[in-house]
Design an enzyme around this catalytic site. Structure first.
Site, PDB file in Angstrom:
ATOM      1  CB  CYS A 140     -24.254   1.638   6.268  1.00  0.00           C
ATOM      2  SG  CYS A 140     -25.711   0.362   6.425  1.00  0.00           S
TER       3      CYS A 140
ATOM      4  CG  ASP B 120      -5.941  -1.136  -4.000  1.00  0.00           C
ATOM      5  OD1 ASP B 120      -5.156  -0.838  -4.813  1.00  0.00           O
ATOM      6  OD2 ASP B 120      -6.945  -1.977  -3.972  1.00  0.00           O
TER       7      ASP B 120
END
Lengths: 296, 296
Positions: B141, B197
């Site tokens: 999502c 990251d």
């Protein structure tokens, strides 16, 4: 003074049993190892696997791959009928990305027993992969190695049913690779297991998992078996005065998690697990071969 | 000054489209939410889901369960033909244990698209679940919400093939839940994506993933789109002087990852994503219903 168990010696009988069976197979049992690091513990571990495979007659094909080529390489090994087992040396990316890699290995070639397919069987105490109970489920190597060393230590009465009924265990580590599967396996065999990690304690029993507020001190005071695997120097070492006399103490961390005085109080002390882990990987490879590849 | 995009407004048209279809179904489309926390962000998120479901006519059944009861509760929802979607509010145990929970959800009820079944399809750019291409794959999502907001921002030329051909993106976050799937989805659509990251940068292109040594400064200087999702106050805020004029900037962290001066330089600024994430969950629920439950 505790009896100190040497996992290399204990592993020998398992290696011999594997060797005897491997010698009877019609073709070479082949395990492919994937290594993405150029140095460090995973290279050492790969070397130990190589030595173990050579010893029992398994053909070990170590493939050095770039981590970003790994997925394709695993797919190829999964598809290759001449490859019967796959072994991957972690960490690769770290964290959840490595979990994704574990699930890329075909369960029928998963020597380490780390695919969610096997993990779920373990947590549900399903000991076979077929209704006829001919194909034994694959268990993860390090927790299985610890259980075998506990048996060697005389901590698992083989005649009792369940084997660990009435026994209390404290496990310091609740990783998905060792601590949680180990707690679950011991509880499946009847033990009451208090599992500790940074998020606090959790209680594993044959009836299921429960929240608990038991303290480290209480758990250690009650434990017949204490297993430590805290990968940190900051862990407050388990001391002899925290333990019951006659306890069986196992350390699988690369750090020392027990104080020096524990050897004087414990009945049995297992300072490391590694060689037995390799033996269990060899055993799993044979089991996979016999369950899924022998007739192919 | 940048156009600031309100995700609630953009979500409205998706919600309306879902609502129109839900109204034509013969029976109530039912989503079960599992909440183990009693307070905090997951409770807020569950409330937003409830409001979203009410709005579009989906029946939302929020079940408060103890985390150690969750596995059994998920199994029951998987087996219940009157449940068409399952939504789980994380974190529950944290780390790899939560990954295990994600894989317990039946992929055909996985509203969040987090089961490894769907994750693997995404990484392999398989956009359908069947050979006839009638059942669209489920996408996670939040990454999907970000793509939809980029489309709303005019950053995804709908006429181009591939849609993001020639575009460069910088994404600060490479979690398995948002950053990595997002980088992969954007690269699948033609973009060159530098993903950052704590372990360093990685380059995602339509041809695959590559190691890279590109610096933050270089990546930001080249980026047409910058997406940030660093869950920390310690992240060095992205400043206007690091960015190309006309950049599209999206922040999905609950922390502010862009300096205040970015709004003056960016063409479009998307300060948050949450409401669009909920809309995508509703859309996924409808898609699952139509693919797997409509005929049942």
């Amino acid at each position: 003074l505790a009896q100190v168990i040497d996992p290399s010696l204990e592993a020998r009988s398992f290696r011999q049993a594997v060797k005897a069976r491997v010698g009877t197979l019609g073709r070479p049992l082949t395990v492919v190892g994937f290594l993405t690091a150029e140095a460090g513990p995973s290279v050492t571990y790969a070397n130990y696997t190589k030595v173990g495979c050579d010893d029992v007659g398994i053909r070990f094909d170590l493939r050095h791959v770039q981590r970003l080529e790994l997925e394709r390489a695993i797919d190829a090994a999964n598809a290759d009928p001449d490859v019967h087992g796959v072994f991957i040396y972690y960490p690769i990316f770290g964290g959840e990305h490595d979990r994704y890699v574990k699930d890329l290995v075909d369960p029928r070639k998963d020597v380490e027993g780390l695919n969610t397919y096997w993990v779920r069987k373990l947590y549900h105490n399903e000991r076979f992969d077929d209704a006829a109970r001919t194909r034994k489920a694959i268990l993860p190597c390090t927790p299985l190695a610890i259980v075998k060393l506990l048996e060697a230590a005389g901590a698992v009465p083989q005649e009792a049913r369940p084997k660990l009924g009435g026994r209390t265990v404290a496990v310091f580590n609740r990783s998905e690779v060792v601590g949680r599967p180990l707690a679950s396996m011991l509880a499946n065999d009847g033990a009451r297991v208090v599992s500790f990690d940074v998020d606090g304690p959790m209680l594993f029993t044959p009836a299921g998992i429960e929240e608990t507020r038991v303290t480290r001190a209480e758990a250690l005071r009650q434990a017949d078996i204490v297993v430590t695997g805290v990968p940190s120097r900051d862990f407050a070492l388990v001391r002899a005065d925290e333990l019951k006399p006659g306890v069986v103490a196992v350390n699988f961390s690369t750090f020392k998690n027990f104080a020096d005085d524990v050897e004087a109080k414990a009945r049995v002390f297992v300072p490391r697990v590694g060689p037995m882990t390799v033996a269990m990987a060899l055993r799993n490879a044979l089991r996979l071969y016999e369950s899924y590849h022998a007739g192919a």
